[in-house]
Design a protein around this motif. Structure first.
Motif, PDB file in Angstrom:
ATOM      1  N   GLN A 226      48.838  98.125  -0.342  1.00  0.00           N
ATOM      2  CA  GLN A 226      47.604  97.760  -1.202  1.00  0.00           C
ATOM      3  C   GLN A 226      48.018  96.612  -1.864  1.00  0.00           C
ATOM      4  OE1 GLN A 226      44.682  99.396  -0.915  1.00  0.00           O
ATOM      5  NE2 GLN A 226      45.193 101.386   0.092  1.00  0.00           N
ATOM      6  N   PRO A 227      47.239  95.851  -2.166  1.00  0.00           N
ATOM      7  CA  PRO A 227      45.527  95.819  -1.854  1.00  0.00           C
ATOM      8  C   PRO A 227      45.232  95.376  -0.725  1.00  0.00           C
ATOM      9  CG  PRO A 227      45.688  93.975  -3.291  1.00  0.00           C
ATOM     10  CD  PRO A 227      46.991  94.485  -3.205  1.00  0.00           C
ATOM     11  N   ARG A 228      44.167  95.859  -0.134  1.00  0.00           N
ATOM     12  CA  ARG A 228      43.711  95.641   1.312  1.00  0.00           C
ATOM     13  C   ARG A 228      42.472  94.798   1.346  1.00  0.00           C
ATOM     14  NH1 ARG A 228      44.778 101.681   3.608  1.00  0.00           N
ATOM     15  NH2 ARG A 228      47.108 101.722   3.100  1.00  0.00           N
ATOM     16  N   TYR A 229      41.954  94.105   2.526  1.00  0.00           N
ATOM     17  CA  TYR A 229      41.009  93.164   2.689  1.00  0.00           C
ATOM     18  C   TYR A 229      40.423  93.522   4.184  1.00  0.00           C
ATOM     19  CZ  TYR A 229      43.919  90.002   5.230  1.00  0.00           C
ATOM     20  OH  TYR A 229      44.940  89.578   6.351  1.00  0.00           O
ATOM     21  N   ALA A 230      39.177  93.018   4.307  1.00  0.00           N
ATOM     22  CA  ALA A 230      38.742  92.928   5.625  1.00  0.00           C
ATOM     23  C   ALA A 230      37.979  91.546   5.690  1.00  0.00           C
ATOM     24  CB  ALA A 230      37.460  94.049   5.579  1.00  0.00           C
ATOM     25  N   VAL A 231      38.374  90.915   6.773  1.00  0.00           N
ATOM     26  CA  VAL A 231      37.789  89.873   7.346  1.00  0.00           C
ATOM     27  C   VAL A 231      36.779  90.128   8.517  1.00  0.00           C
ATOM     28  CG1 VAL A 231      37.937  87.514   8.562  1.00  0.00           C
ATOM     29  CG2 VAL A 231      39.441  88.335   6.691  1.00  0.00           C
ATOM     30  N   LEU A 232      35.621  89.791   8.358  1.00  0.00           N
ATOM     31  CA  LEU A 232      34.191  90.078   9.373  1.00  0.00           C
ATOM     32  C   LEU A 232      33.510  88.951   9.586  1.00  0.00           C
ATOM     33  CD1 LEU A 232      33.159  93.325   7.349  1.00  0.00           C
ATOM     34  CD2 LEU A 232      34.801  93.371   9.136  1.00  0.00           C
ATOM     35  N   ASN A 233      33.081  89.130  10.995  1.00  0.00           N
ATOM     36  CA  ASN A 233      32.066  87.896  11.297  1.00  0.00           C
ATOM     37  C   ASN A 233      30.802  88.195  10.537  1.00  0.00           C
ATOM     38  OD1 ASN A 233      30.808  89.818  12.773  1.00  0.00           O
ATOM     39  ND2 ASN A 233      31.692  89.193  14.752  1.00  0.00           N
ATOM     40  N   SER A 234      29.820  87.171  10.873  1.00  0.00           N
ATOM     41  CA  SER A 234      28.561  87.337  10.095  1.00  0.00           C
ATOM     42  C   SER A 234      27.779  88.487  10.576  1.00  0.00           C
ATOM     43  CB  SER A 234      27.815  86.079  10.514  1.00  0.00           C
ATOM     44  OG  SER A 234      28.419  84.860   9.972  1.00  0.00           O
ATOM     45  N   GLY A 235      27.791  88.980  11.874  1.00  0.00           N
ATOM     46  CA  GLY A 235      27.003  89.852  12.322  1.00  0.00           C
ATOM     47  C   GLY A 235      27.578  91.402  11.473  1.00  0.00           C
ATOM     48  N   TYR A 236      28.939  91.445  11.552  1.00  0.00           N
ATOM     49  CA  TYR A 236      29.434  92.662  10.675  1.00  0.00           C
ATOM     50  C   TYR A 236      29.032  92.885   9.508  1.00  0.00           C
ATOM     51  CZ  TYR A 236      31.962  94.879  14.696  1.00  0.00           C
ATOM     52  OH  TYR A 236      32.218  95.477  15.901  1.00  0.00           O
ATOM     53  N   ILE A 237      28.995  91.661   8.720  1.00  0.00           N
ATOM     54  CA  ILE A 237      28.524  91.331   7.491  1.00  0.00           C
ATOM     55  C   ILE A 237      27.188  91.886   7.255  1.00  0.00           C
ATOM     56  CG2 ILE A 237      28.097  89.798   5.415  1.00  0.00           C
ATOM     57  CD1 ILE A 237      31.045  90.236   5.331  1.00  0.00           C
TER      58      ILE A 237
END
Length: 289
Positions: free
Chosen positions: A158-169
């Protein structure tokens, strides 16, 4: 008027780094080394990756028995990127120095931040990170939890993160499990910032590349990706050079200013950086298919 802009490389450099750092919050979630020493394209920097460990019973070996977290490193090769603007003295006279300052800071920070995200994005392939989850056309809160469970099982730190495209956001902003929360939902409805969801800080890459593998994002620990930067070595006779460093991250940018033989004024912002694969088991790729 021309002197007012050539006398301000430090002001421009500070403007670019401030705007650039604001556009790259993801750097706070990954393993980084920001070097202040001068470098050139192809220079290598070792980025430490600190993993997890298990406590053992104190025995005959005493404190000499190593139980600490496994410390490894990734080698990051740096590349040199730049954004240049050219204009004539008459342009400067017509529009004013402040117009060019504001325009350059905005243009340079957008272009350089996109290049940083592209380089990080390019690391996230099946060849580098084999663990994936087919989350389909839409992402849900429960699918984020499942990805976190995979990282838990892999003992990703930890700590963790997520990178997402605009659709998933957009999917998460509309997920009733999230927006139905009295506290978190009100914040998302008000400003759209997802903050931390299911234990992962959410970041948006608007132009996230699918890498020909249906990639739509990823969830990771801080040791999954390594990032490094240094200051470029620049020496152009008669030109002015200024460096600026973001106090929070250590990321540095360089601005070079001078007049070309053609008479054009040239303002260039440069960034020397690179990214590499860290610990492969600390990242889960999210795919649409």
């Amino acid at each position: 008027m021309a002197n007012s802009i050539t006398a301000a490389p430090a002001v421009l450099a500070q403007g670019v780094i401030s705007s650039l750092a604001n556009k790259l919050p993801v750097l706070s979630g990954i393993s980084t080394v920001f070097s202040a020493r001068p470098g050139t394209s192809g220079m290598s920097i070792q980025v430490p990756l600190i993993g997890t460990s298990t406590a053992t019973t104190f025995g005959a070996g005493g404190y000499l028995t190593q139980d600490d977290a496994t410390v490894t490193s990734s080698t990051v090769s740096l590349s040199h990127y730049k954004v240049s603007s050219r204009f004539t003295p008459s342009n400067l006279k017509e529009y004013g120095a402040q117009f060019f300052v504001n325009n350059f800071v905005n243009t340079a920070s957008i272009a350089l931040s996109q290049k940083v995200m592209d380089v990080i994005n390019a690391q996230v392939t099946n060849a580098n990170y084999s663990t994936s989850s087919t989350t389909g056309a839409n992402l849900s809160y429960s699918e984020l939890i499942a990805a976190q469970k995979t990282l838990d099982d892999a003992k990703a730190p930890q700590p963790r993160y997520a990178v997402l495209n605009s659709g998933y956001i957009a999917d998460l902003r509309a997920d009733t499990t999230i927006v139905g929360n009295n506290v978190l939902g009100a914040q998302i409805i008000r400003d759209g910032d997802l903050g931390t969801i299911a234990g992962a800080r959410i970041y948006q890459f608007a132009n996230l590349a699918a890498n020909s593998e249906s990639l739509a994002g990823w969830v990771a620990g801080p040791d999954a990706i390594a990032f490094a930067s240094a200051l470029p070595e620049t020496d152009i006779p008669g030109w002015e050079v200024a460096n600026a460093t973001d106090a929070n991250t250590g990321l540095s940018v360089q601005v070079i200013m001078g007049q070309e033989q053609s008479g054009y004024m040239n303002v260039t912002a440069t960034l020397l950086f690179g990214a590499a694969v860290g610990r492969a088991s600390s990242l889960v790729r999210l795919k649409t298919a």
